[in-house]
Write a protein that holds these residues in place. Structure first.
Motif, PDB file in Angstrom:
ATOM      1  N   ASN A 207      58.634  39.093  38.489  1.00 32.42           N
ATOM      2  CA  ASN A 207      58.547  39.421  39.917  1.00 32.42           C
ATOM      3  C   ASN A 207      57.419  40.425  40.206  1.00 32.42           C
ATOM      4  OD1 ASN A 207      60.874  37.776  40.358  1.00 32.42           O
ATOM      5  ND2 ASN A 207      62.170  39.499  39.733  1.00 32.42           N
ATOM      6  N   GLU A 208      57.182  40.654  41.490  1.00 34.35           N
ATOM      7  CA  GLU A 208      56.147  41.572  41.982  1.00 34.35           C
ATOM      8  C   GLU A 208      54.794  41.316  41.308  1.00 34.35           C
ATOM      9  OE1 GLU A 208      58.250  45.538  43.527  1.00 34.35           O
ATOM     10  OE2 GLU A 208      58.215  45.415  41.331  1.00 34.35           O
ATOM     11  N   VAL A 209      54.434  40.043  41.234  1.00 25.96           N
ATOM     12  CA  VAL A 209      53.213  39.661  40.522  1.00 25.96           C
ATOM     13  C   VAL A 209      51.983  40.324  41.123  1.00 25.96           C
ATOM     14  CG1 VAL A 209      51.655  37.732  40.029  1.00 25.96           C
ATOM     15  CG2 VAL A 209      54.115  37.474  39.661  1.00 25.96           C
ATOM     16  N   ALA A 210      51.809  40.233  42.433  1.00 29.80           N
ATOM     17  CA  ALA A 210      50.602  40.767  43.073  1.00 29.80           C
ATOM     18  C   ALA A 210      50.452  42.264  42.813  1.00 29.80           C
ATOM     19  CB  ALA A 210      50.644  40.487  44.572  1.00 29.80           C
ATOM     20  N   LYS A 211      51.527  43.012  42.960  1.00 29.20           N
ATOM     21  CA  LYS A 211      51.478  44.462  42.762  1.00 29.20           C
ATOM     22  C   LYS A 211      51.109  44.802  41.321  1.00 29.20           C
ATOM     23  CE  LYS A 211      54.292  48.650  43.121  1.00 29.20           C
ATOM     24  NZ  LYS A 211      55.621  49.216  43.499  1.00 29.20           N
ATOM     25  N   LYS A 212      51.696  44.093  40.375  1.00 31.54           N
ATOM     26  CA  LYS A 212      51.436  44.389  38.961  1.00 31.54           C
ATOM     27  C   LYS A 212      50.007  44.030  38.563  1.00 31.54           C
ATOM     28  CE  LYS A 212      56.259  43.878  37.521  1.00 31.54           C
ATOM     29  NZ  LYS A 212      57.238  43.059  36.775  1.00 31.54           N
ATOM     30  N   ILE A 213      49.487  42.942  39.113  1.00 31.31           N
ATOM     31  CA  ILE A 213      48.102  42.573  38.799  1.00 31.31           C
ATOM     32  C   ILE A 213      47.136  43.589  39.396  1.00 31.31           C
ATOM     33  CG2 ILE A 213      46.307  40.827  39.109  1.00 31.31           C
ATOM     34  CD1 ILE A 213      48.453  40.115  37.042  1.00 31.31           C
ATOM     35  N   LEU A 214      47.453  44.117  40.576  1.00 32.92           N
ATOM     36  CA  LEU A 214      46.631  45.181  41.160  1.00 32.92           C
ATOM     37  C   LEU A 214      46.621  46.413  40.258  1.00 32.92           C
ATOM     38  CD1 LEU A 214      47.596  44.955  44.945  1.00 32.92           C
ATOM     39  CD2 LEU A 214      45.307  44.644  43.989  1.00 32.92           C
ATOM     40  N   VAL A 215      47.785  46.781  39.733  1.00 32.90           N
ATOM     41  CA  VAL A 215      47.869  47.923  38.820  1.00 32.90           C
ATOM     42  C   VAL A 215      47.079  47.640  37.545  1.00 32.90           C
ATOM     43  CG1 VAL A 215      49.419  49.302  37.382  1.00 32.90           C
ATOM     44  CG2 VAL A 215      50.085  48.715  39.720  1.00 32.90           C
ATOM     45  N   LEU A 216      47.265  46.440  36.997  1.00 31.98           N
ATOM     46  CA  LEU A 216      46.557  46.072  35.771  1.00 31.98           C
ATOM     47  C   LEU A 216      45.046  46.102  35.988  1.00 31.98           C
ATOM     48  CD1 LEU A 216      46.845  45.112  32.842  1.00 31.98           C
ATOM     49  CD2 LEU A 216      46.978  42.766  33.698  1.00 31.98           C
ATOM     50  N   ASN A 217      44.614  45.640  37.141  1.00 34.43           N
ATOM     51  CA  ASN A 217      43.185  45.648  37.448  1.00 34.43           C
ATOM     52  C   ASN A 217      42.637  47.073  37.539  1.00 34.43           C
ATOM     53  OD1 ASN A 217      40.716  44.160  38.272  1.00 34.43           O
ATOM     54  ND2 ASN A 217      41.023  45.267  40.191  1.00 34.43           N
ATOM     55  N   SER A 218      43.446  47.987  38.072  1.00 34.83           N
ATOM     56  CA  SER A 218      43.009  49.385  38.175  1.00 34.83           C
ATOM     57  C   SER A 218      42.879  50.037  36.796  1.00 34.83           C
ATOM     58  CB  SER A 218      43.994  50.180  39.043  1.00 34.83           C
ATOM     59  OG  SER A 218      45.235  50.351  38.376  1.00 34.83           O
ATOM     60  N   LEU A 219      43.575  49.483  35.810  1.00 34.24           N
ATOM     61  CA  LEU A 219      43.523  50.023  34.444  1.00 34.24           C
ATOM     62  C   LEU A 219      42.522  49.276  33.556  1.00 34.24           C
ATOM     63  CD1 LEU A 219      47.385  50.288  33.784  1.00 34.24           C
ATOM     64  CD2 LEU A 219      45.853  52.141  34.487  1.00 34.24           C
ATOM     65  N   TRP A 220      41.912  48.225  34.091  1.00 36.39           N
ATOM     66  CA  TRP A 220      41.175  47.288  33.249  1.00 36.39           C
ATOM     67  C   TRP A 220      40.020  47.934  32.489  1.00 36.39           C
ATOM     68  CZ3 TRP A 220      42.324  43.132  30.900  1.00 36.39           C
ATOM     69  CH2 TRP A 220      41.335  42.295  30.374  1.00 36.39           C
ATOM     70  N   LYS A 221      39.210  48.719  33.166  1.00 37.31           N
ATOM     71  CA  LYS A 221      38.058  49.333  32.491  1.00 37.31           C
ATOM     72  C   LYS A 221      38.508  50.252  31.361  1.00 37.31           C
ATOM     73  CE  LYS A 221      34.624  49.069  36.191  1.00 37.31           C
ATOM     74  NZ  LYS A 221      33.842  48.057  35.432  1.00 37.31           N
ATOM     75  N   GLU A 222      39.606  50.956  31.575  1.00 44.93           N
ATOM     76  CA  GLU A 222      40.118  51.833  30.520  1.00 44.93           C
ATOM     77  C   GLU A 222      40.700  51.018  29.369  1.00 44.93           C
ATOM     78  OE1 GLU A 222      42.821  55.905  30.128  1.00 44.93           O
ATOM     79  OE2 GLU A 222      42.583  54.900  32.062  1.00 44.93           O
ATOM     80  N   LEU A 223      41.308  49.885  29.686  1.00 45.24           N
ATOM     81  CA  LEU A 223      41.826  49.009  28.631  1.00 45.24           C
ATOM     82  C   LEU A 223      40.687  48.430  27.797  1.00 45.24           C
ATOM     83  CD1 LEU A 223      44.600  47.095  30.618  1.00 45.24           C
ATOM     84  CD2 LEU A 223      44.976  48.581  28.637  1.00 45.24           C
ATOM     85  N   GLU A 224      39.561  48.149  28.449  1.00 50.92           N
ATOM     86  CA  GLU A 224      38.401  47.610  27.732  1.00 50.92           C
ATOM     87  C   GLU A 224      37.745  48.663  26.839  1.00 50.92           C
ATOM     88  OE1 GLU A 224      36.249  44.100  30.110  1.00 50.92           O
ATOM     89  OE2 GLU A 224      36.196  46.016  31.176  1.00 50.92           O
ATOM     90  N   ASN A 225      37.940  49.928  27.180  1.00 53.52           N
ATOM     91  CA  ASN A 225      37.352  51.025  26.404  1.00 53.52           C
ATOM     92  C   ASN A 225      38.214  51.297  25.171  1.00 53.52           C
ATOM     93  OD1 ASN A 225      36.194  53.315  25.375  1.00 53.52           O
ATOM     94  ND2 ASN A 225      36.449  54.557  27.230  1.00 53.52           N
ATOM     95  N   LYS A 226      37.744  50.858  24.026  1.00 51.13           N
ATOM     96  CA  LYS A 226      38.535  50.983  22.800  1.00 51.13           C
ATOM     97  C   LYS A 226      38.674  52.426  22.328  1.00 51.13           C
ATOM     98  CE  LYS A 226      37.335  46.335  21.263  1.00 51.13           C
ATOM     99  NZ  LYS A 226      36.746  45.487  20.203  1.00 51.13           N
ATOM    100  N   ASP A 227      37.883  53.324  22.903  1.00 46.86           N
ATOM    101  CA  ASP A 227      37.971  54.735  22.519  1.00 46.86           C
ATOM    102  C   ASP A 227      38.942  55.522  23.391  1.00 46.86           C
ATOM    103  OD1 ASP A 227      36.055  54.420  20.504  1.00 46.86           O
ATOM    104  OD2 ASP A 227      34.408  54.702  21.927  1.00 46.86           O
ATOM    105  N   SER A 228      39.423  54.909  24.462  1.00 46.70           N
ATOM    106  CA  SER A 228      40.342  55.618  25.360  1.00 46.70           C
ATOM    107  C   SER A 228      41.762  55.575  24.806  1.00 46.70           C
ATOM    108  CB  SER A 228      40.316  54.980  26.748  1.00 46.70           C
ATOM    109  OG  SER A 228      40.897  53.685  26.707  1.00 46.70           O
ATOM    110  N   ASP A 229      42.586  56.503  25.283  1.00 41.35           N
ATOM    111  CA  ASP A 229      43.989  56.523  24.854  1.00 41.35           C
ATOM    112  C   ASP A 229      44.683  55.214  25.216  1.00 41.35           C
ATOM    113  OD1 ASP A 229      43.708  59.070  23.846  1.00 41.35           O
ATOM    114  OD2 ASP A 229      44.480  60.061  25.654  1.00 41.35           O
ATOM    115  N   LEU A 230      44.387  54.718  26.415  1.00 39.96           N
ATOM    116  CA  LEU A 230      45.016  53.474  26.853  1.00 39.96           C
ATOM    117  C   LEU A 230      44.514  52.294  26.031  1.00 39.96           C
ATOM    118  CD1 LEU A 230      47.076  52.714  29.047  1.00 39.96           C
ATOM    119  CD2 LEU A 230      45.164  52.073  30.516  1.00 39.96           C
ATOM    120  N   GLY A 231      43.213  52.285  25.743  1.00 34.52           N
ATOM    121  CA  GLY A 231      42.635  51.198  24.963  1.00 34.52           C
ATOM    122  C   GLY A 231      43.135  51.159  23.531  1.00 34.52           C
TER     123      GLY A 231
END
Length: 254
Positions: A207-231
């Motif tokens: 559920n809440e697909v649109a909201k979760k994809i918006l959140v995921l998109n806001s985190l995307w650059k940090e996820l792509e950064n393998k040196d970040s805590d999130l990455g």
């Protein structure tokens, strides 16, 4: 008065006859020329080669072309599971050109260790020999796998949710879509997403697909950064309202 009425009726009949003749004159010729069909050429085919389509339609024997009509060519090719529609034209020299519109594929569908294709109309299609398929994400482990049949249109809640995820990612971030490897439906449990080149598993939930994809998109650059805590984290958990969990249950407020 009666003469006027007769003239009006006569005029209406005259216009009707002229209109019918005009429509007939504009109608394309669908029969082959007196010389018959000499060659067949396909265009618009991306998923299969011309020879594969003609073999399916049993139109690969040139010695039988003379007995082929344009209606037959269209009818046989339109029955192919990858085809939406065809337009068939013939020149005076007997060469036939077929413009094909193929179905749009959006994902591989894995059912009981067997692979299928899913179209943008949510039709389940077979994978045919020599099919040319670009990179597509996988939809895996559906709960209702035993209910799904080849060539049927899938309308289950789990497939509709997977489709919503694909559409939302495609609309918001095409780069994210190109790196989406798998939508794991986990047999009816919480959905997880896997991306190529991204370490964390995305615990997406339901559920809440649109909201979760918006959140995921806001985190995307940090996820792509393998040196970040999130990455470098093992997972990102989007299942909870207004909260994101990652790595070892480190909580970050939105």
């Amino acid at each position: 008065m009666s003469q006027l009425k007769s003239k009006i009726i006569g005029l209406i009949l005259f216009i009707t006859i002229i209109s019918v003749l005009f429509i007939i004159a504009l109608k394309p010729v669908t029969k082959q020329s007196s010389d018959g069909v000499k060659s067949l050429t396909l265009s618009g085919n991306q998923l299969l080669s011309q020879s594969s389509y003609l073999n399916f339609a049993k139109l690969n024997q040139e010695q039988n072309f003379r007995s082929i009509t344009l209606e037959l060519v269209k009818d046989r090719l339109d029955k192919h599971p990858f085809i939406v529609s065809t337009e068939v034209e013939q020149s005076n020299q007997g060469s036939v050109k077929v413009e094909m519109l193929e179905k749009e594929l959006i994902a591989f569908l894995i059912l009981r260790d067997e692979s299928y294709l899913l179209s943008n109309e949510l039709q389940m299609l077979p994978i045919l020999t020599n099919t040319k398929i670009s990179d597509l994400p996988i939809i895996n482990n559906p709960k209702n796998a035993s209910d799904y049949k080849v060539l049927s249109y899938l309308e289950s809640e789990e497939i509709l949710e997977a489709y919503s995820i694909l559409k939302a990612i495609k609309y918001l971030n095409p780069n994210m879509l190109s790196r989406l490897s798998e939508i794991n439906l986990n047999h009816g449990n919480d959905i997880t997403l896997t991306f190529s080149g991204i370490k964390p598993l995305i615990k997406f939930g339901k559920n809440e697909v649109a909201k979760k994809i918006l959140v995921l998109n806001s985190l995307w650059k940090e996820l792509e950064n393998k040196d970040s805590d999130l990455g470098q984290s093992e997972y990102v958990d989007l299942r909870f309202t207004n909260q994101i969990y990652f790595a070892k249950a480190v909580e970050t407020e939105l």
